[in-house]
Enzyme design. Structure first.
Site, PDB file in Angstrom:
ATOM      1  N   TYR A  67    -118.361 -77.091  15.712  1.00 12.69           N
ATOM      2  CA  TYR A  67    -118.694 -76.078  14.715  1.00 12.69           C
ATOM      3  C   TYR A  67    -120.215 -75.976  14.606  1.00 12.69           C
ATOM      4  O   TYR A  67    -120.920 -76.985  14.701  1.00 12.69           O
ATOM      5  CB  TYR A  67    -118.115 -76.455  13.355  1.00 12.69           C
ATOM      6  CG  TYR A  67    -116.600 -76.511  13.294  1.00 12.69           C
ATOM      7  CD1 TYR A  67    -115.829 -75.426  13.691  1.00 12.69           C
ATOM      8  CD2 TYR A  67    -115.954 -77.650  12.807  1.00 12.69           C
ATOM      9  CE1 TYR A  67    -114.431 -75.474  13.607  1.00 12.69           C
ATOM     10  CE2 TYR A  67    -114.567 -77.704  12.722  1.00 12.69           C
ATOM     11  CZ  TYR A  67    -113.807 -76.613  13.121  1.00 12.69           C
ATOM     12  OH  TYR A  67    -112.440 -76.662  13.040  1.00 12.69           O
ATOM     13  N   HIS A 201    -106.119 -70.392  21.758  1.00 13.75           N
ATOM     14  CA  HIS A 201    -106.980 -71.116  20.828  1.00 13.75           C
ATOM     15  C   HIS A 201    -106.601 -70.761  19.387  1.00 13.75           C
ATOM     16  O   HIS A 201    -106.186 -69.624  19.114  1.00 13.75           O
ATOM     17  CB  HIS A 201    -108.438 -70.740  21.092  1.00 13.75           C
ATOM     18  CG  HIS A 201    -109.428 -71.645  20.472  1.00 13.75           C
ATOM     19  ND1 HIS A 201    -109.885 -71.474  19.180  1.00 13.75           N
ATOM     20  CD2 HIS A 201    -110.061 -72.748  20.954  1.00 13.75           C
ATOM     21  CE1 HIS A 201    -110.753 -72.423  18.899  1.00 13.75           C
ATOM     22  NE2 HIS A 201    -110.882 -73.213  19.954  1.00 13.75           N
TER      23      HIS A 201
END
Length: 236
Positions: A67, A201
């Site tokens: 992230y 995903h």
């Protein structure tokens, strides 16, 4: 022997630390951390390997890169630090967990990571939460791709796939799915002993194409139990 991880991974990756590509990657990272904001913090880069030693791996969940917003990445794919809002990918993973096993993040109220997006409890049970790229520049997804991390994590995957003990590889997204060849080749002449699960995903950009309904968590446990391996307690 150089101790970077603090467990058997150091022995297995000893040659890797010395290779020219890794030395170039290291030089690049030193400069990046000096000049830019990079996630995760340098001391957290190898947390996935620290928390899940080589011989303990039961399941590999493969992500892409960390992230890239403040307070999120801490070295485990899809996991966030305590008190951090859940990124959309993690929201979708937890939704699928609930749909699959009826587990919500409040089902373990006395746990140290209760009601949080911290996935340490999985890692400590043998779930290697590995990104294919281990660092990223702030606010710039994919900014450290092609710098050498892929070669390093390919070696990690190869070492695991060559292990005799069966395990599960959960490959979410096209980048992760592309690692199937490494896994199959590393198993050698003895044939398929690991379970490979592929799916889109969990990102909102692709989850609608078939991520939901994959029953990944129960499928992992069925496979582990069939091979005499203790299943994962997926509660958080």
């Amino acid at each position: 022997m150089k101790k970077i991880i603090g467990n058997k991974w150091d022995e297995l990756l000893a040659d890797e630390w010395l290779k020219p590509y890794y030395q170039e990657l290291r030089s690049f990272l030193i400069e990046e951390y000096r000049e830019e904001t990079v996630y995760p913090p340098a001391e957290d880069i190898y947390n996935a390997l620290r928390l899940t030693d080589y011989d303990d791996v039961k399941v590999v969940i493969l992500g892409q890169d960390p992230y890239h917003e403040p307070g999120q990445a801490h070295g485990l794919a899809f996991s966030v630090r305590e008190g951090t809002a859940f990124p959309p990918s993690l929201v979708n993973i937890l939704k699928e967990l609930n749909d699959d096993l009826g587990i919500t993040i409040a089902d373990k109220p006395d746990g140290p990571d209760s009601a949080r997006g911290v996935l340490d409890p999985w890692a400590r049970q043998g779930v290697l939460l590995l990104n294919t790229v281990l660092t990223v520049r702030a606010h710039q997804a994919g900014s450290h791709r092609g710098r050498g991390w892929e070669r390093f994590t390919d070696r990690v995957i190869e070492l695991l796939a060559s292990r005799e003990t069966p395990m599960v590889f959960v490959l979410w997204g096209s980048n992760a799915g592309a690692k199937q060849g490494i896994i199959r080749q590393a198993q050698g002449e003895k044939g398929m002993r690991h379970l490979i699960i592929t799916a889109p995903h969990p990102s909102p950009l692709s989850a609608y194409r078939g991520f939901f309904g994959g029953s990944y968590f129960s499928r992992c446990n069925y496979f582990l139990e069939d091979n005499g391996i203790r299943p994962v307690d997926w509660r958080l």
